[in-house]
Motif scaffolding. Structure first.
Motif, PDB file in Angstrom:
ATOM      1  N   ARG A  90      -1.346   5.919  -6.425  1.00 29.47           N
ATOM      2  CA  ARG A  90      -2.449   4.977  -6.668  1.00 29.47           C
ATOM      3  C   ARG A  90      -3.207   4.826  -5.343  1.00 29.47           C
ATOM      4  NH1 ARG A  90       0.972   0.208  -9.507  1.00 29.47           N
ATOM      5  NH2 ARG A  90      -1.003  -0.938  -9.294  1.00 29.47           N
ATOM      6  N   PHE A  91      -3.844   5.921  -4.941  1.00 26.36           N
ATOM      7  CA  PHE A  91      -4.378   6.021  -3.581  1.00 26.36           C
ATOM      8  C   PHE A  91      -5.570   5.103  -3.332  1.00 26.36           C
ATOM      9  CE2 PHE A  91      -2.510  10.264  -4.527  1.00 26.36           C
ATOM     10  CZ  PHE A  91      -1.425  10.150  -3.678  1.00 26.36           C
TER      11      PHE A  91
ATOM     12  N   ASP B   6      -0.150   8.263 -12.673  1.00 25.43           N
ATOM     13  CA  ASP B   6      -0.750   9.544 -12.261  1.00 25.43           C
ATOM     14  C   ASP B   6       0.149  10.361 -11.328  1.00 25.43           C
ATOM     15  OD1 ASP B   6      -3.237   9.235 -13.615  1.00 25.43           O
ATOM     16  OD2 ASP B   6      -3.855   7.773 -12.101  1.00 25.43           O
ATOM     17  N   MET B   7       1.411   9.974 -11.199  1.00 23.05           N
ATOM     18  CA  MET B   7       2.288  10.618 -10.220  1.00 23.05           C
ATOM     19  C   MET B   7       2.491  12.108 -10.484  1.00 23.05           C
ATOM     20  SD  MET B   7       5.190   7.663  -9.641  1.00 23.05           S
ATOM     21  CE  MET B   7       6.238   8.661  -8.595  1.00 23.05           C
TER      22      MET B   7
ATOM     23  N   LYS C 120     -10.930  13.062  -9.888  1.00 23.52           N
ATOM     24  CA  LYS C 120     -11.521  11.728  -9.766  1.00 23.52           C
ATOM     25  C   LYS C 120     -10.613  10.796  -8.953  1.00 23.52           C
ATOM     26  CE  LYS C 120     -13.469   7.945 -12.511  1.00 23.52           C
ATOM     27  NZ  LYS C 120     -13.729   7.427 -13.893  1.00 23.52           N
ATOM     28  N   ASN C 121      -9.317  10.885  -9.180  1.00 25.92           N
ATOM     29  CA  ASN C 121      -8.358  10.030  -8.472  1.00 25.92           C
ATOM     30  C   ASN C 121      -8.119  10.485  -7.042  1.00 25.92           C
ATOM     31  OD1 ASN C 121      -7.961   8.489 -10.765  1.00 25.92           O
ATOM     32  ND2 ASN C 121      -6.103   9.566 -11.393  1.00 25.92           N
TER      33      ASN C 121
ATOM     34  N   ALA D 249       0.837  -1.205   0.000  1.00 21.38           N
ATOM     35  CA  ALA D 249       0.000   0.000   0.000  1.00 21.38           C
ATOM     36  C   ALA D 249       0.869   1.252   0.000  1.00 21.38           C
ATOM     37  CB  ALA D 249      -0.931   0.003   1.206  1.00 21.38           C
ATOM     38  N   ARG D 250       1.955   1.254   0.753  1.00 20.73           N
ATOM     39  CA  ARG D 250       2.850   2.421   0.797  1.00 20.73           C
ATOM     40  C   ARG D 250       3.528   2.626  -0.556  1.00 20.73           C
ATOM     41  NH1 ARG D 250       2.215   4.718   5.028  1.00 20.73           N
ATOM     42  NH2 ARG D 250       1.765   3.711   7.023  1.00 20.73           N
ATOM     43  N   ASN D 251       3.845   1.518  -1.208  1.00 19.27           N
ATOM     44  CA  ASN D 251       4.393   1.616  -2.554  1.00 19.27           C
ATOM     45  C   ASN D 251       3.380   2.282  -3.483  1.00 19.27           C
ATOM     46  OD1 ASN D 251       4.594   0.337  -5.435  1.00 19.27           O
ATOM     47  ND2 ASN D 251       6.635   0.060  -4.576  1.00 19.27           N
ATOM     48  N   TYR D 252       2.117   1.900  -3.363  1.00 17.27           N
ATOM     49  CA  TYR D 252       1.065   2.493  -4.196  1.00 17.27           C
ATOM     50  C   TYR D 252       0.869   3.978  -3.870  1.00 17.27           C
ATOM     51  CZ  TYR D 252      -0.396  -2.047  -6.091  1.00 17.27           C
ATOM     52  OH  TYR D 252      -0.440  -3.241  -6.758  1.00 17.27           O
ATOM     53  N   ILE D 253       1.024   4.348  -2.601  1.00 22.71           N
ATOM     54  CA  ILE D 253       0.936   5.766  -2.237  1.00 22.71           C
ATOM     55  C   ILE D 253       2.023   6.546  -2.974  1.00 22.71           C
ATOM     56  CG2 ILE D 253       1.266   7.430  -0.372  1.00 22.71           C
ATOM     57  CD1 ILE D 253      -0.099   5.427   1.503  1.00 22.71           C
TER      58      ILE D 253
END
Length: 428
Positions: A121-122, A317-318, A345-346, A113-117
């Protein structure tokens, strides 16, 4: 008469000495403080430790510990080089660990999850946090993660509930989060106090990662508060622990540029970062400094370099917010509007709505822009850059009282916004 003349001369000498002392105590950076870190070579993207664990991973590997250790090294490489490929490799290792782990799955889900943050990619990170919570282990760590994700998504009331659930004044994780909460609420003084407590915890633990976190974040806070010398000192401390810290070098570059108005030296620092770090954002700051110096050719080249990098699809989306700004500066208003809508939206935060509102203004839809400001930005954020764009929208709609209120606030944020914004704020 002689005594009177003597007294006058003594007073003049004392006054001159006092003026001299005042001039001597005015803070200035010294390139000798940081040159050793600028001269640091590029980070080695391997190590005996990495090779030890990487060699244990096979295509059908069941070695969870190897996967986790390798992902940690990939994260370190990403922070040191800014190369997105390492963040993606860390993601793959963590996904494999989650897939095969028989025990400790909650911890691996939190790590993923932290990698996705980091990849912005929230919503995917939120799903993973909920999955981690179902395992019932590391409850406080999961609650802290949920606070982080909900803050990124702009769900502030929900985030506050998670923050309250982990309240513990002796816990580093709680202290840095309550500092972040107070900064979000506009209470920078309280945010600094909590971050200072976190720094004390980190120093007593002598944990390198906690020290790096507290030094670099407190340096940012001090800068926002106008405590420039203290900010500078902590960036140097960060570099002593991690000579590859691009964040700390950028912080020093900003002090040299925005506080000292020394664009030439700021460019030298930025070039030393860019030579070793592939993060696109540094080119945008380079473009700004070039504009400050009146170097149009360098400004355009820096923007072109930024655009070439962010076209890499691995970024996802970074860099959406950066790209909206980039397109608006080029008058590609349709592109900017489409991307701003995607970002809302994201990530429906005041910043995202701020870009959407500003994109609408640039398209000539000032009334819709005002609706966005009043519905999603006013009283929701204290970030100067967002408030400046809101002030422009108020001005376009003839809301002079709101403009004047924001103008007074923004004049106190010139350091944070940068020299180029000073004249624009004055012209509101």
């Amino acid at each position: 008469m002689k005594n009177t003349s003597l007294k006058i001369m003594v007073l003049i000498l004392i006054s001159c000495h006092m003026v001299s002392c005042e001039q001597e105590t005015e803070f200035k950076t010294n390139r000798q403080d940081y040159d050793q870190f600028l001269d640091q070579g590029a980070m080695e993207t391997t190590s005996k430790y990495f090779e030890l664990w990487d060699n244990k991973i096979k295509p059908d590997s069941m070695q969870v510990l190897s996967l986790i250790n390798v992902s940690g090294e990939y994260n370190r490489f990403f922070k040191g080089t800014g190369d997105i490929i390492y963040l993606k490799k860390a993601e793959q290792s963590l996904k494999k660990a989650v897939e095969i782990a028989a025990v400790g799955k909650a911890g691996y889900l939190r790590a993923l999850a932290r990698n996705y943050i980091s990849q912005h990619r929230f919503r995917e990170a939120l799903d993973l946090a909920y999955k981690a919570r179902k395992f019932g282990s590391g409850v406080n760590a999961t609650q802290g993660l949920l606070f982080d994700v909900q803050m990124e998504l702009g769900n502030y009331d929900v985030a506050k509930q998670y923050l309250d659930s982990i309240q513990n004044m002796s816990d580093f994780g709680y202290l840095i989060r309550v500092a972040k909460w107070n900064d979000h609420k506009g209470d920078l003084e309280t945010a600094i106090r909590f971050m200072e407590k976190a720094k004390e915890k980190a120093e007593s633990s002598k944990n390198r990662s906690l020290l790096l976190w507290s030094y670099s974040n407190l340096a940012d806070f001090y800068g926002h508060a106008g405590r420039i010398e203290e900010s500078y000192g902590l960036y140097l401390k960060t570099l002593e622990l991690d000579p590859y810290s691009a964040h700390a070098k950028k912080g020093i570059a900003w002090i040299v540029y925005s506080y000292e108005r020394n664009g030439k030296e700021a460019l030298r620092i930025l070039d030393s970062i860019i030579n070793k770090n592939k993060s696109p954002e540094y080119y945008l700051l380079k473009a700004e400094v070039a504009s400050f110096l009146g170097n149009d050719m360098l400004h355009v080249q820096a923007l072109d370099d930024f655009y070439k990098l962010v076209r890499n699809k691995k970024y996802g989306d970074m860099y959406n917010a950066y790209n909206v700004d980039f397109y608006l500066n080029l008058d590609f208003n349709e592109r900017a509007l489409a991307l701003a809508k995607r970002e809302v939206k994201n990530r429906p935060t005041p910043e995202s709505y701020g870009w959407l509102a500003y994109s609408l203004l640039k398209k000539g839809e000032k009334e819709k822009a005002l609706e966005m400001v009043e519905g999603h930005i006013a009283n929701e954020t204290f970030e100067p850059a967002i408030l400046y764009r809101a002030a422009e929208i108020y001005k376009a709609n003839g809301k002079r009282q709101q403009v004047e209120t924001l103008k007074k606030e923004l004049m106190g944020s010139v350091y944070e916004l940068g020299p180029l914004m000073e004249a624009q704020i004055a012209g509101l």
